[in-house]
Design a protein around this motif. Structure first.
Motif, PDB file in Angstrom:
ATOM      1  N   LYS A   3       0.821  -1.206   0.000  1.00  0.00           N
ATOM      2  CA  LYS A   3       0.000   0.000   0.000  1.00  0.00           C
ATOM      3  C   LYS A   3       0.867   1.274   0.000  1.00  0.00           C
ATOM      4  N   LYS A   4       0.540   2.217  -0.886  1.00  0.00           N
ATOM      5  CA  LYS A   4       1.288   3.482  -0.880  1.00  0.00           C
ATOM      6  C   LYS A   4       0.864   4.305   0.336  1.00  0.00           C
ATOM      7  N   ILE A   5       1.854   4.834   1.042  1.00  0.00           N
ATOM      8  CA  ILE A   5       1.533   5.669   2.211  1.00  0.00           C
ATOM      9  C   ILE A   5       1.773   7.127   1.824  1.00  0.00           C
ATOM     10  N   VAL A   6       0.713   7.932   1.903  1.00  0.00           N
ATOM     11  CA  VAL A   6       0.807   9.336   1.479  1.00  0.00           C
ATOM     12  C   VAL A   6       0.479  10.245   2.656  1.00  0.00           C
ATOM     13  N   LEU A   7       1.394  11.137   2.938  1.00  0.00           N
ATOM     14  CA  LEU A   7       1.156  12.130   3.994  1.00  0.00           C
ATOM     15  C   LEU A   7       0.772  13.454   3.334  1.00  0.00           C
ATOM     16  N   LEU A  22      -9.751  10.829  -3.014  1.00  0.00           N
ATOM     17  CA  LEU A  22      -9.277  10.179  -4.251  1.00  0.00           C
ATOM     18  C   LEU A  22      -8.187   9.152  -3.931  1.00  0.00           C
ATOM     19  N   LEU A  23      -7.231   9.554  -3.101  1.00  0.00           N
ATOM     20  CA  LEU A  23      -6.103   8.656  -2.810  1.00  0.00           C
ATOM     21  C   LEU A  23      -6.568   7.447  -1.996  1.00  0.00           C
ATOM     22  N   PHE A  24      -7.483   7.679  -1.058  1.00  0.00           N
ATOM     23  CA  PHE A  24      -8.015   6.559  -0.273  1.00  0.00           C
ATOM     24  C   PHE A  24      -8.750   5.585  -1.203  1.00  0.00           C
ATOM     25  N   ASP A  25      -9.562   6.136  -2.102  1.00  0.00           N
ATOM     26  CA  ASP A  25     -10.302   5.281  -3.047  1.00  0.00           C
ATOM     27  C   ASP A  25      -9.355   4.503  -3.960  1.00  0.00           C
ATOM     28  N   LYS A  26      -8.166   5.048  -4.187  1.00  0.00           N
ATOM     29  CA  LYS A  26      -7.155   4.368  -5.038  1.00  0.00           C
ATOM     30  C   LYS A  26      -6.358   3.353  -4.226  1.00  0.00           C
ATOM     31  N   GLY A  27      -6.693   3.211  -2.953  1.00  0.00           N
ATOM     32  CA  GLY A  27      -6.031   2.177  -2.140  1.00  0.00           C
ATOM     33  C   GLY A  27      -4.833   2.658  -1.347  1.00  0.00           C
ATOM     34  N   ASN A  42     -12.529  12.272   9.300  1.00  0.00           N
ATOM     35  CA  ASN A  42     -12.864  11.069   8.547  1.00  0.00           C
ATOM     36  C   ASN A  42     -12.122   9.866   9.121  1.00  0.00           C
ATOM     37  N   ASN A  43     -12.867   8.829   9.460  1.00  0.00           N
ATOM     38  CA  ASN A  43     -12.249   7.663  10.103  1.00  0.00           C
ATOM     39  C   ASN A  43     -11.354   6.857   9.170  1.00  0.00           C
ATOM     40  N   ASN A  44     -11.422   7.122   7.872  1.00  0.00           N
ATOM     41  CA  ASN A  44     -10.587   6.365   6.928  1.00  0.00           C
ATOM     42  C   ASN A  44      -9.121   6.812   6.956  1.00  0.00           C
ATOM     43  N   TYR A  45      -8.862   7.982   7.508  1.00  0.00           N
ATOM     44  CA  TYR A  45      -7.509   8.536   7.452  1.00  0.00           C
ATOM     45  C   TYR A  45      -6.843   8.502   8.827  1.00  0.00           C
ATOM     46  N   GLN A 212      -6.381  14.857  -9.823  1.00  0.00           N
ATOM     47  CA  GLN A 212      -5.820  13.858 -10.742  1.00  0.00           C
ATOM     48  C   GLN A 212      -4.343  14.151 -11.014  1.00  0.00           C
ATOM     49  N   LEU A 213      -4.005  15.430 -11.035  1.00  0.00           N
ATOM     50  CA  LEU A 213      -2.600  15.820 -11.265  1.00  0.00           C
ATOM     51  C   LEU A 213      -1.707  15.365 -10.115  1.00  0.00           C
ATOM     52  N   TYR A 214      -2.204  15.539  -8.878  1.00  0.00           N
ATOM     53  CA  TYR A 214      -1.432  15.057  -7.718  1.00  0.00           C
ATOM     54  C   TYR A 214      -1.274  13.539  -7.806  1.00  0.00           C
ATOM     55  N   LEU A 215      -2.333  12.860  -8.231  1.00  0.00           N
ATOM     56  CA  LEU A 215      -2.252  11.395  -8.376  1.00  0.00           C
ATOM     57  C   LEU A 215      -1.226  11.043  -9.461  1.00  0.00           C
ATOM     58  N   HIS A 216      -1.265  11.799 -10.562  1.00  0.00           N
ATOM     59  CA  HIS A 216      -0.324  11.604 -11.673  1.00  0.00           C
ATOM     60  C   HIS A 216       1.124  11.760 -11.160  1.00  0.00           C
TER      61      HIS A 216
END
Ligand SMILES: NC(=O)c1ccc[n+]([C@@H]2O[C@H](COP(=O)([O-])OP(=O)(O)OC[C@H]3O[C@@H](n4cnc5c(N)ncnc54)[C@H](OP(=O)(O)O)[C@@H]3O)[C@@H](O)[C@H]2O)c1
Length: 305
Positions: A3-7, A22-27, A42-45, A212-216
């Motif tokens: 899993k990618k860990i993004v701060l 977006l990043l959470f939905d991308k896993g 948000n409890n997902n983060y 999307q650019l940040y994801l890119h």
């Protein structure tokens, strides 16, 4: 990689909120660095606290992190630009970036990439015939100099061997707040007016495209350096106002608000709304990025229509 860990610093803000989703939905595992753990929404983060003036960060936020996205900073267009406010605008971006780097070095951890926001204010509050590209120097005014030192602090990551991407961002259009919400306030009164002579350009980007650019930037290791994060369509403030009026059936466009009034109300911050040049998106498009919302019409239909 597992899993990618993004701060994300400032991940509770306008861009951070949509980007986290977006990043959470991308896993990805999403970590948010905030001035207060009470900002937990948000409890997902995973939430972590920092205090930039005191040079404190919860080190757990940085451990094993793959990507750091730096969005934190005091709102640029929220309050009049007093000397104190100007210092906060700069320090909250620059000191925070330097603190992140210092703490990463202390724990001897090198993320795969550092991705940072900057602004097209880099090119200054000027209306000109120039279409600014990433090769142009900064303009010598408050925003131009702020963006320069902000980017210089981000480039320290590159100097220390961490791949770095900087997104020199235009006006972000979103349903949830930011410039569009401010511009739409007058529509409650059923009128809209261009600002000053209305001929200043307003380089913009839809928030979905920006996320999307940040994801890119995360997914493409070769996507490094500085990019203007703006859509290719150039619109003036007058054209922008006209397009907004079209989306609000009951509203009418009234004569422009004179510059003098905006200068009295906003002080020197009025430069931000009274001036603006075109900014090129060519480098971004040459890098293969495709905008979903490449015309203002499409963007406003999505956000308001
Ligand atoms: N929105 C735009 O149109 C636009 C255009 C160009 C560039 N940008 C840049 O992109 C970045 C993100 O924009 P945004 O619209 O998402 O901003 P935002 O909604 O104002 O969020 C920024 C976040 O920064 C944190 N923050 C505020 N003051 C801080 C301080 N003194 N020290 C440390 N952190 C602080 C806050 O998070 P906590 O409260 O959780 O600490 C806040 O949620 C900003 O740097 C902005 O200048 C935005």
């Amino acid at each position: 990689m597992d899993k990618k860990i993004v701060l994300i610093t400032g991940g509770t803000g306008l861009i951070g909120t949509q980007l986290s989703k977006l990043l959470f939905d991308k896993g990805c595992q999403v970590r948010i660095l905030s001035r207060s753990k009470n900002n937990k929404k948000n409890n997902n983060y995973h939430y972590y606290a920092w205090n930039v003036p005191k040079k404190e960060i919860d080190i757990a936020a940085l451990k094993n992190v793959h990507y750091v996205i730096h969005l934190a900073g005091v709102g640029i267009a929220e309050n009049r630009w007093t000397a104190t406010r100007k210092k906060q605008i700069i320090d909250s971006r620059v000191d925070s970036a330097l603190l992140l780097l210092e703490k990463l070095q202390q724990i001897n951890h090198r993320p795969l990439k550092f991705i940072a926001a900057s602004g097209i204010g880099f090119y200054g509050a000027v209306t000109s015939d120039t279409i600014f590209t990433e090769k142009d120097p900064n303009y010598d005014d408050f925003l131009g100099n702020t963006c320069k030192v902000w980017e210089q602090s981000s480039l320290k990551f590159e100097e220390s061997g961490i791949k770095t991407t900087i997104l020199r961002t235009g006006i972000v259009l979103s349903k949830e707040g930011g410039a569009l919400e401010k511009l739409r306030q007058t529509f409650k009164l059923r009128f809209a007016a261009a600002l000053g002579n209305g001929q200043q350009y307003m380089p913009w980007i839809h928030i979905t495209d920006l996320c999307q650019l940040y994801l890119h930037a995360i997914e493409d290791t070769a996507f490094i350096g500085i990019y203007n994060a703006v859509t290719s369509e150039h619109v003036t403030n007058y054209e922008f106002t006209k397009a907004l009026v079209k989306q609000h059936k009951n509203a009418v466009q009234i004569p422009n608000i004179p510059s003098m009034i905006l200068k009295i109300v906003l002080g020197t911050m009025s430069e931000m709304v009274l001036q603006g040049s075109r900014v090129s998106s060519k480098k971004l498009e040459d890098a293969g990025f495709k905008f979903r919302y490449n015309t203002l019409k499409k963007a406003l239909e999505d956000l308001i229509g």
